[in-house]
Design a protein around this motif. Structure first.
Motif, mmCIF file in Angstrom:
data_model
loop_
_atom_site.group_PDB
_atom_site.id
_atom_site.type_symbol
_atom_site.label_atom_id
_atom_site.label_comp_id
_atom_site.label_asym_id
_atom_site.label_seq_id
_atom_site.Cartn_x
_atom_site.Cartn_y
_atom_site.Cartn_z
ATOM 1 N N ALA A 241 0.815 -1.219 0.000
ATOM 2 C CA ALA A 241 0.000 0.000 0.000
ATOM 3 C C ALA A 241 0.844 1.263 0.000
ATOM 4 O O ALA A 241 0.308 2.367 -0.059
ATOM 5 C CB ALA A 241 -0.925 0.009 1.219
ATOM 6 N N GLY A 242 2.168 1.104 0.083
ATOM 7 C CA GLY A 242 3.031 2.270 0.098
ATOM 8 C C GLY A 242 3.039 2.999 1.424
ATOM 9 O O GLY A 242 3.320 4.209 1.477
ATOM 10 N N ALA A 243 2.747 2.282 2.494
ATOM 11 C CA ALA A 243 2.786 2.859 3.833
ATOM 12 C C ALA A 243 3.993 2.310 4.579
ATOM 13 O O ALA A 243 4.748 1.484 4.053
ATOM 14 C CB ALA A 243 1.493 2.518 4.589
ATOM 15 N N LYS A 244 4.189 2.757 5.791
ATOM 16 C CA LYS A 244 5.253 2.189 6.621
ATOM 17 C C LYS A 244 4.618 1.357 7.732
ATOM 18 O O LYS A 244 3.464 1.588 8.125
ATOM 19 C CB LYS A 244 6.128 3.283 7.226
ATOM 20 N N PHE A 245 5.368 0.372 8.193
ATOM 21 C CA PHE A 245 4.924 -0.378 9.356
ATOM 22 C C PHE A 245 5.326 0.427 10.584
ATOM 23 O O PHE A 245 6.506 0.604 10.878
ATOM 24 C CB PHE A 245 5.541 -1.777 9.390
ATOM 25 N N GLY A 246 4.321 0.917 11.302
ATOM 26 C CA GLY A 246 4.566 1.867 12.373
ATOM 27 C C GLY A 246 4.972 1.261 13.691
ATOM 28 O O GLY A 246 5.317 1.987 14.620
ATOM 29 N N GLY A 247 4.919 -0.067 13.783
ATOM 30 C CA GLY A 247 5.361 -0.712 15.003
ATOM 31 C C GLY A 247 4.291 -1.527 15.690
ATOM 32 O O GLY A 247 3.186 -1.708 15.181
ATOM 33 N N VAL A 248 4.644 -1.996 16.866
ATOM 34 C CA VAL A 248 3.799 -2.894 17.647
ATOM 35 C C VAL A 248 3.009 -2.106 18.681
ATOM 36 O O VAL A 248 3.542 -1.223 19.353
ATOM 37 C CB VAL A 248 4.667 -3.965 18.333
ATOM 38 N N LEU A 249 1.731 -2.442 18.809
ATOM 39 C CA LEU A 249 0.863 -1.891 19.842
ATOM 40 C C LEU A 249 0.543 -2.988 20.848
ATOM 41 O O LEU A 249 0.445 -4.166 20.499
ATOM 42 C CB LEU A 249 -0.430 -1.348 19.239
ATOM 43 N N TYR A 250 0.353 -2.596 22.084
ATOM 44 C CA TYR A 250 0.063 -3.549 23.161
ATOM 45 C C TYR A 250 -1.406 -3.443 23.548
ATOM 46 O O TYR A 250 -1.931 -2.350 23.742
ATOM 47 C CB TYR A 250 0.952 -3.254 24.370
ATOM 48 N N VAL A 251 -2.051 -4.614 23.664
ATOM 49 C CA VAL A 251 -3.471 -4.647 23.974
ATOM 50 C C VAL A 251 -3.784 -5.696 25.037
ATOM 51 O O VAL A 251 -4.251 -5.376 26.130
ATOM 52 C CB VAL A 251 -4.328 -4.945 22.711
ATOM 53 N N ASP A 252 -3.550 -6.953 24.717
ATOM 54 C CA ASP A 252 -4.018 -8.063 25.548
ATOM 55 C C ASP A 252 -3.100 -8.412 26.706
ATOM 56 O O ASP A 252 -3.513 -9.136 27.605
ATOM 57 C CB ASP A 252 -4.197 -9.321 24.688
ATOM 58 N N SER A 253 -1.873 -7.944 26.663
ATOM 59 C CA SER A 253 -0.931 -8.400 27.677
ATOM 60 C C SER A 253 0.116 -7.344 27.984
ATOM 61 O O SER A 253 0.586 -6.634 27.082
ATOM 62 C CB SER A 253 -0.226 -9.681 27.206
ATOM 63 N N LEU A 254 0.488 -7.256 29.239
ATOM 64 C CA LEU A 254 1.638 -6.468 29.653
ATOM 65 C C LEU A 254 2.919 -7.254 29.396
ATOM 66 O O LEU A 254 2.886 -8.448 29.125
ATOM 67 C CB LEU A 254 1.536 -6.134 31.143
#
Length: 282
Positions: A241-254
């Motif tokens: 898509a011509g975007a960048k992978f912005g990284g990892v987000l945390y949701v379910d676990s610390l």
């Protein structure tokens, strides 16, 4: 799971995952022994509990769970334990319903991603602890007030920070639709590969193509993925898509204490920082 054996003068509370454990610990203080059934970094939805989990849980006085169909294993787990009281912490929360695929119309279980909902979690924890240990009521009430004030402060800060995103970049694209409450609270569009709990954690070709089209047409600058699932599908979206992978987000676990998100409040801020950096807010 850590053994849930009680200290001499403390009751033991189990939680189904680490975020609930952190919330519960803030309310309990030193009054109760709080233990998470699942470890930091674990996938929560389809967790496969072990015989040692059951052995460790048998000393517990109370179990706290999320509900809203998050812990698909919880009913089987408690059935094998016997009569240990349990409390569902999303009681009183108005859920956001899932709008896609086989889960359409079912509640999105990730309600804690709204700090406003987190205040309801905390009050439900407080009430459960007062019932479990009435002699500790003053401690639980005071701790809950203090922690709720901290949650409100994070909410206010995130509202200001995320409001700085340009209008044409207010779109959060993730692997799982785990951010419906956060995007609702902070006025962001939400797009994802799968709505909840993908079995393979990859995304189907149809799902991947659909998100590629959304990102390309919307000129969305960055996409993200959750820490508990593989990132390959979303990395493909970014490339095509011509975007960048912005990284990892945390949701379910610390994470553990040495990791990036050892507490719930740090998790919220870390995710906001990652979103802001990825979407190009100054």
């Amino acid at each position: 799971m850590a053994q849930a054996a009680q200290a001499k003068d403390k009751k033991t509370v189990l939680t189904t995952f680490t975020i609930l454990s952190d919330m519960a610990q803030n309310v309990a203080g030193d009054r109760l022994n709080v233990v998470s059934i699942t470890k930091p970094g674990a996938e929560i939805h389809g967790y496969q509990f072990t015989p040692s989990d059951l052995v460790g849980a048998r000393g517990a006085d109370l179990i706290l769970n999320n509900g809203l169909n998050l812990e698909l294993w919880f009913e089987k787990f408690t059935r094998q334990l016997g009569k240990i009281p349990n409390v569902t912490l999303t009681e009183g929360i108005i859920p956001v319903n899932i709008t896609a695929d086989a889960y359409r119309g079912k509640p999105n279980p990730h309600a804690w991603m709204s700090p406003k909902n987190a205040l309801i979690y905390v009050d439900n924890i407080r009430k459960a602890f007062v019932k479990l240990d009435p002699a500790g009521a003053k401690i639980f009430n005071a701790n809950a007030r203090k922690y709720s004030d901290q949650i409100r402060a994070v909410d206010a800060r995130l509202r200001t920070q995320l409001a700085s995103l340009p209008k044409n970049q207010r779109a959060l694209v993730t692997c799982e639709g785990a951010f419906s409450y956060l995007t609702r609270d902070y006025n962001l569009a939400e797009h994802y590969l799968w709505p909840v709990n993908a079995e393979e954690g990859q995304g189907t070709p149809r799902q991947i193509k659909g998100v590629i089209d959304v990102v390309r047409v919307g000129k969305i600058p960055a996409v993200f993925c959750e820490s508990t699932v593989p990132t390959r599908g979303m990395e493909q979206v970014a490339r095509e898509a011509g975007a960048k992978f912005g990284g990892v987000l945390y949701v379910d676990s610390l994470t553990d204490a040495k990791g990036s998100v050892p507490t719930y409040l740090i998790l919220l801020q870390k995710d906001a920082d990652t979103i802001l950096k990825g979407l190009g807010s100054k």
